[in-house]
Motif scaffolding. Structure first.
Motif, PDB file in Angstrom:
ATOM      1  N   PRO A 101     -22.931 -26.656  18.734  1.00 39.25           N
ATOM      2  CA  PRO A 101     -23.984 -26.052  19.775  1.00 39.25           C
ATOM      3  C   PRO A 101     -25.315 -26.078  19.297  1.00 39.25           C
ATOM      4  O   PRO A 101     -25.615 -26.628  18.074  1.00 39.25           O
ATOM      5  N   GLU A 102     -26.329 -25.978  20.410  1.00 39.87           N
ATOM      6  CA  GLU A 102     -27.394 -26.393  20.118  1.00 39.87           C
ATOM      7  C   GLU A 102     -28.188 -25.439  19.182  1.00 39.87           C
ATOM      8  O   GLU A 102     -29.044 -25.663  18.092  1.00 39.87           O
ATOM      9  N   VAL A 103     -27.794 -24.084  18.903  1.00 43.10           N
ATOM     10  CA  VAL A 103     -28.237 -23.348  17.805  1.00 43.10           C
ATOM     11  C   VAL A 103     -27.957 -23.870  16.416  1.00 43.10           C
ATOM     12  O   VAL A 103     -28.833 -23.802  15.505  1.00 43.10           O
ATOM     13  N   GLU A 104     -26.607 -24.329  16.411  1.00 41.57           N
ATOM     14  CA  GLU A 104     -26.220 -24.676  15.040  1.00 41.57           C
ATOM     15  C   GLU A 104     -27.071 -26.169  14.521  1.00 41.57           C
ATOM     16  O   GLU A 104     -27.471 -26.577  13.567  1.00 41.57           O
ATOM     17  N   ILE A 105     -27.415 -27.068  15.752  1.00 38.92           N
ATOM     18  CA  ILE A 105     -28.150 -28.343  15.542  1.00 38.92           C
ATOM     19  C   ILE A 105     -29.418 -28.033  15.221  1.00 38.92           C
ATOM     20  O   ILE A 105     -29.957 -28.604  14.055  1.00 38.92           O
ATOM     21  N   GLN A 106     -30.058 -26.892  15.707  1.00 42.15           N
ATOM     22  CA  GLN A 106     -31.392 -26.440  15.359  1.00 42.15           C
ATOM     23  C   GLN A 106     -31.691 -26.061  14.067  1.00 42.15           C
ATOM     24  O   GLN A 106     -32.203 -26.646  13.086  1.00 42.15           O
ATOM     25  N   ASN A 107     -30.542 -25.366  13.457  1.00 41.55           N
ATOM     26  CA  ASN A 107     -30.448 -24.828  12.103  1.00 41.55           C
ATOM     27  C   ASN A 107     -30.188 -26.138  11.119  1.00 41.55           C
ATOM     28  O   ASN A 107     -30.595 -26.074  10.017  1.00 41.55           O
ATOM     29  N   LYS A 108     -29.477 -26.961  11.450  1.00 36.72           N
ATOM     30  CA  LYS A 108     -28.938 -28.118  10.471  1.00 36.72           C
ATOM     31  C   LYS A 108     -30.127 -29.018  10.483  1.00 36.72           C
ATOM     32  O   LYS A 108     -30.513 -29.549   9.401  1.00 36.72           O
ATOM     33  N   LEU A 109     -31.145 -29.109  11.428  1.00 33.35           N
ATOM     34  CA  LEU A 109     -32.030 -30.074  11.508  1.00 33.35           C
ATOM     35  C   LEU A 109     -33.494 -29.142  10.689  1.00 33.35           C
ATOM     36  O   LEU A 109     -34.439 -30.071  10.651  1.00 33.35           O
ATOM     37  N   GLY A 110     -33.143 -27.911  10.909  1.00 33.80           N
ATOM     38  CA  GLY A 110     -34.642 -27.275  10.233  1.00 33.80           C
ATOM     39  C   GLY A 110     -35.770 -27.215  11.336  1.00 33.80           C
ATOM     40  O   GLY A 110     -36.862 -27.050  10.834  1.00 33.80           O
ATOM     41  N   LEU A 111     -35.389 -27.247  12.689  1.00 32.09           N
ATOM     42  CA  LEU A 111     -36.478 -27.305  13.390  1.00 32.09           C
ATOM     43  C   LEU A 111     -36.758 -25.663  14.209  1.00 32.09           C
ATOM     44  O   LEU A 111     -35.891 -25.184  14.533  1.00 32.09           O
ATOM     45  N   THR A 112     -38.074 -25.316  13.700  1.00 33.98           N
ATOM     46  CA  THR A 112     -38.219 -23.868  14.207  1.00 33.98           C
ATOM     47  C   THR A 112     -39.082 -24.083  15.405  1.00 33.98           C
ATOM     48  O   THR A 112     -39.367 -23.057  16.158  1.00 33.98           O
ATOM     49  N   SER A 113     -39.682 -25.255  15.968  1.00 33.25           N
ATOM     50  CA  SER A 113     -40.629 -25.603  17.051  1.00 33.25           C
ATOM     51  C   SER A 113     -39.552 -25.699  18.199  1.00 33.25           C
ATOM     52  O   SER A 113     -38.840 -26.728  18.068  1.00 33.25           O
ATOM     53  N   GLU A 114     -39.559 -24.993  19.348  1.00 29.63           N
ATOM     54  CA  GLU A 114     -38.802 -25.098  20.549  1.00 29.63           C
ATOM     55  C   GLU A 114     -39.137 -26.563  21.279  1.00 29.63           C
ATOM     56  O   GLU A 114     -38.534 -27.238  21.801  1.00 29.63           O
ATOM     57  N   PHE A 115     -40.549 -26.890  21.098  1.00 28.80           N
ATOM     58  CA  PHE A 115     -41.005 -27.959  21.675  1.00 28.80           C
ATOM     59  C   PHE A 115     -40.373 -29.273  21.038  1.00 28.80           C
ATOM     60  O   PHE A 115     -39.745 -30.144  21.674  1.00 28.80           O
ATOM     61  N   ALA A 116     -40.374 -29.387  19.648  1.00 29.47           N
ATOM     62  CA  ALA A 116     -39.594 -30.281  18.912  1.00 29.47           C
ATOM     63  C   ALA A 116     -38.130 -30.492  19.087  1.00 29.47           C
ATOM     64  O   ALA A 116     -37.490 -31.392  19.095  1.00 29.47           O
ATOM     65  N   LEU A 117     -37.499 -29.179  19.201  1.00 29.03           N
ATOM     66  CA  LEU A 117     -36.027 -29.150  19.304  1.00 29.03           C
ATOM     67  C   LEU A 117     -35.677 -29.886  20.914  1.00 29.03           C
ATOM     68  O   LEU A 117     -34.707 -30.487  21.013  1.00 29.03           O
ATOM     69  N   ARG A 118     -36.597 -29.155  21.790  1.00 30.37           N
ATOM     70  CA  ARG A 118     -36.197 -29.881  23.266  1.00 30.37           C
ATOM     71  C   ARG A 118     -36.205 -31.447  23.389  1.00 30.37           C
ATOM     72  O   ARG A 118     -35.691 -32.032  23.784  1.00 30.37           O
ATOM     73  N   LYS A 119     -37.500 -31.758  22.857  1.00 36.00           N
ATOM     74  CA  LYS A 119     -37.582 -33.111  22.678  1.00 36.00           C
ATOM     75  C   LYS A 119     -36.493 -34.168  22.064  1.00 36.00           C
ATOM     76  O   LYS A 119     -36.385 -35.113  22.643  1.00 36.00           O
ATOM     77  N   THR A 120     -36.061 -33.585  21.019  1.00 37.59           N
ATOM     78  CA  THR A 120     -34.988 -34.524  20.275  1.00 37.59           C
ATOM     79  C   THR A 120     -33.841 -34.091  20.922  1.00 37.59           C
ATOM     80  O   THR A 120     -33.280 -35.340  21.194  1.00 37.59           O
ATOM     81  N   LEU A 121     -33.480 -33.024  21.544  1.00 38.24           N
ATOM     82  CA  LEU A 121     -32.141 -32.917  22.386  1.00 38.24           C
ATOM     83  C   LEU A 121     -32.466 -33.983  23.468  1.00 38.24           C
ATOM     84  O   LEU A 121     -31.287 -34.984  24.000  1.00 38.24           O
ATOM     85  N   GLU A 122     -33.473 -34.164  24.131  1.00 38.32           N
ATOM     86  CA  GLU A 122     -33.640 -34.997  25.299  1.00 38.32           C
ATOM     87  C   GLU A 122     -33.489 -36.463  24.910  1.00 38.32           C
ATOM     88  O   GLU A 122     -32.923 -37.165  25.584  1.00 38.32           O
ATOM     89  N   ARG A 123     -33.963 -36.792  23.872  1.00 38.19           N
ATOM     90  CA  ARG A 123     -34.103 -38.289  23.452  1.00 38.19           C
ATOM     91  C   ARG A 123     -32.535 -38.723  22.962  1.00 38.19           C
ATOM     92  O   ARG A 123     -32.331 -39.762  23.242  1.00 38.19           O
ATOM     93  N   ALA A 124     -31.819 -37.560  22.556  1.00 36.78           N
ATOM     94  CA  ALA A 124     -30.707 -38.037  22.095  1.00 36.78           C
ATOM     95  C   ALA A 124     -29.528 -38.345  23.126  1.00 36.78           C
ATOM     96  O   ALA A 124     -28.767 -39.315  22.958  1.00 36.78           O
ATOM     97  N   GLY A 125     -29.786 -37.678  24.168  1.00 33.61           N
ATOM     98  CA  GLY A 125     -28.885 -38.059  25.543  1.00 33.61           C
ATOM     99  C   GLY A 125     -29.587 -39.245  26.413  1.00 33.61           C
ATOM    100  O   GLY A 125     -28.803 -39.863  27.133  1.00 33.61           O
ATOM    101  N   ARG A 126     -30.941 -39.766  25.870  1.00 35.20           N
ATOM    102  CA  ARG A 126     -31.448 -40.683  26.671  1.00 35.20           C
ATOM    103  C   ARG A 126     -31.184 -42.123  25.947  1.00 35.20           C
ATOM    104  O   ARG A 126     -31.079 -43.122  26.776  1.00 35.20           O
ATOM    105  N   TYR A 127     -31.146 -42.266  24.796  1.00 33.66           N
ATOM    106  CA  TYR A 127     -31.627 -43.756  24.079  1.00 33.66           C
ATOM    107  C   TYR A 127     -30.209 -44.004  23.464  1.00 33.66           C
ATOM    108  O   TYR A 127     -29.299 -43.105  22.629  1.00 33.66           O
ATOM    109  N   PRO A 128     -29.615 -45.172  23.798  1.00 33.16           N
ATOM    110  CA  PRO A 128     -28.678 -45.784  23.228  1.00 33.16           C
ATOM    111  C   PRO A 128     -28.381 -45.934  21.680  1.00 33.16           C
ATOM    112  O   PRO A 128     -29.438 -46.084  20.996  1.00 33.16           O
ATOM    113  N   LEU A 129     -27.597 -45.599  20.927  1.00 32.48           N
ATOM    114  CA  LEU A 129     -27.277 -45.807  19.383  1.00 32.48           C
ATOM    115  C   LEU A 129     -27.894 -47.280  18.783  1.00 32.48           C
ATOM    116  O   LEU A 129     -28.560 -47.353  17.917  1.00 32.48           O
TER     117      LEU A 129
END
Length: 335
Positions: free
Chosen positions: A266-294
């Motif tokens: 879940p997103e909460v666990e992803i946020q904790n594992k990445l150590g992201l406290t900024s909602e802006f950084a979290l949203r942008k990273t989640l968005e990119r993960a869905g947009r760009y191919p590996l």
């Protein structure tokens, strides 16, 4: 007296601990009568010995134990199957700890400090009824904005609503960083109201937002936008080495999010594992993960490593190496 202070907001938790200390009289004498224990290692006998020690030239003794309650957080089913005996010993130990804490003398102030605790923590259940319990979750949304406004006023300044929103978006819930950024803004504005443009110029996280834009442009083969973002960052004083590290970190985090999502986290666990406290950084990273191919992410990351090597070996200067990196990556097109 027993206090339980828990939560992920260690800044507010620390302030609460300092408030407890201030209420215990002379701070010099208190320092001589304070013991800090590692709760992951402390035994019932050690805790009893420390708590029953008579205060020296003072009426109170302060004992701080960090991580004791977390030690008794329920384990997952898979991990409990692997270690049956330790779990049994843990149950016996928690009962001994409860008995010890329930018998601490009135002269001892015991403070248990922990991170986020679950509802089924047996030691917390056994102690909470007789303790003063304070929880400190990460501040978000309205509460975070109120905290920003309050601390700006404490610094003798004022701040516009737009600047508050931008500061909350960029920095997020890490109040240690937030306090530092507010201090910098107060010095920069010298008594006038803090505006959005001040936040963009002063707050280091604003540079991160521009790095995000550069990462997007590179991944999407937009050479012009990527070059523009690079020059803006360099003009604002960002070092090439810093930018290369930030680019690499962003790509690594996007790949990590892809992995965690594939594992069904879940997103909460992803946020904790990445150590992201900024909602802006979290949203942008989640968005990119869905947009760009590996494959594209791997291509960019390997090129970043090559650029780092070219700078360290002296083949290119930092700014030139970054410009070449952008040009080469943005020339490539998907077939």
């Amino acid at each position: 007296m027993l206090y339980i202070l828990s939560g992920q907001d260690d800044f507010s938790l620390g302030e609460s601990l300092e408030e407890i200390k201030r209420g215990l009289g002379d701070q010099a004498l208190l320092a001589a009568n304070t013991t800090i224990l590692d709760g992951q290692q402390a035994t019932p006998d050690q805790l009893r010995a420390v708590c029953e020690t008579v205060p020296f030239l003072s009426e109170r003794r302060l004992v701080i134990v960090k991580g004791l309650l977390e030690r008794f957080e329920p384990r997952s089913k898979s991990s409990s199957q692997k270690k049956i005996t330790p779990v049994t010993n843990q149950r016996n130990e928690y009962k001994l700890l409860v008995a010890c804490i329930n018998e601490i003398p009135d002269s001892t102030i015991l403070v248990l400090i922990d991170g986020r605790l679950g509802r089924n923590n047996p030691l917390f259940k056994a102690l909470s009824a007789r303790a003063e319990v304070k929880t400190f979750p990460l501040l978000r949304n309205t509460k975070l904005r109120q905290w920003i406004q309050r601390h700006v006023i404490e610094e003798g300044g004022s701040i516009s609503p737009g600047a508050v929103d931008l500061l909350a978006k960029l920095v997020g819930s890490n109040l240690w960083i937030m306090k530092s950024e507010i201090n910098k803004l107060a010095l920069f504005t010298s008594g006038r109201r803090i505006e959005e443009e001040d936040v963009k110029r002063v707050v280091s996280y604003a540079q991160q937002a521009n790095v995000f834009a550069m990462v997007d442009a590179i991944l999407e083969f937009k050479a012009g936008i990527a070059e523009q973002s690079l020059h803006q960052l360099l003009e604002r004083g960002a070092a090439p080495a810093y930018l290369l590290v930030m680019l690499s970190r962003q790509v690594q985090m996007i790949v990590r999010v892809k992995e965690l999502r594939n594992q069904g986290k879940p997103e909460v666990e992803i946020q904790n594992k990445l150590g992201l406290t900024s909602e802006f950084a979290l949203r942008k990273t989640l968005e990119r993960a869905g947009r760009y191919p590996l494959e594209r992410l791997k291509e960019v990351y390997h090129k970043l490593l090559e650029t780092d090597l070219s700078i360290k070996t002296g083949k290119y200067g930092g700014e030139l190496a970054l410009s070449i990196l952008i040009a080469e990556l943005c020339q490539r097109r998907k077939i």
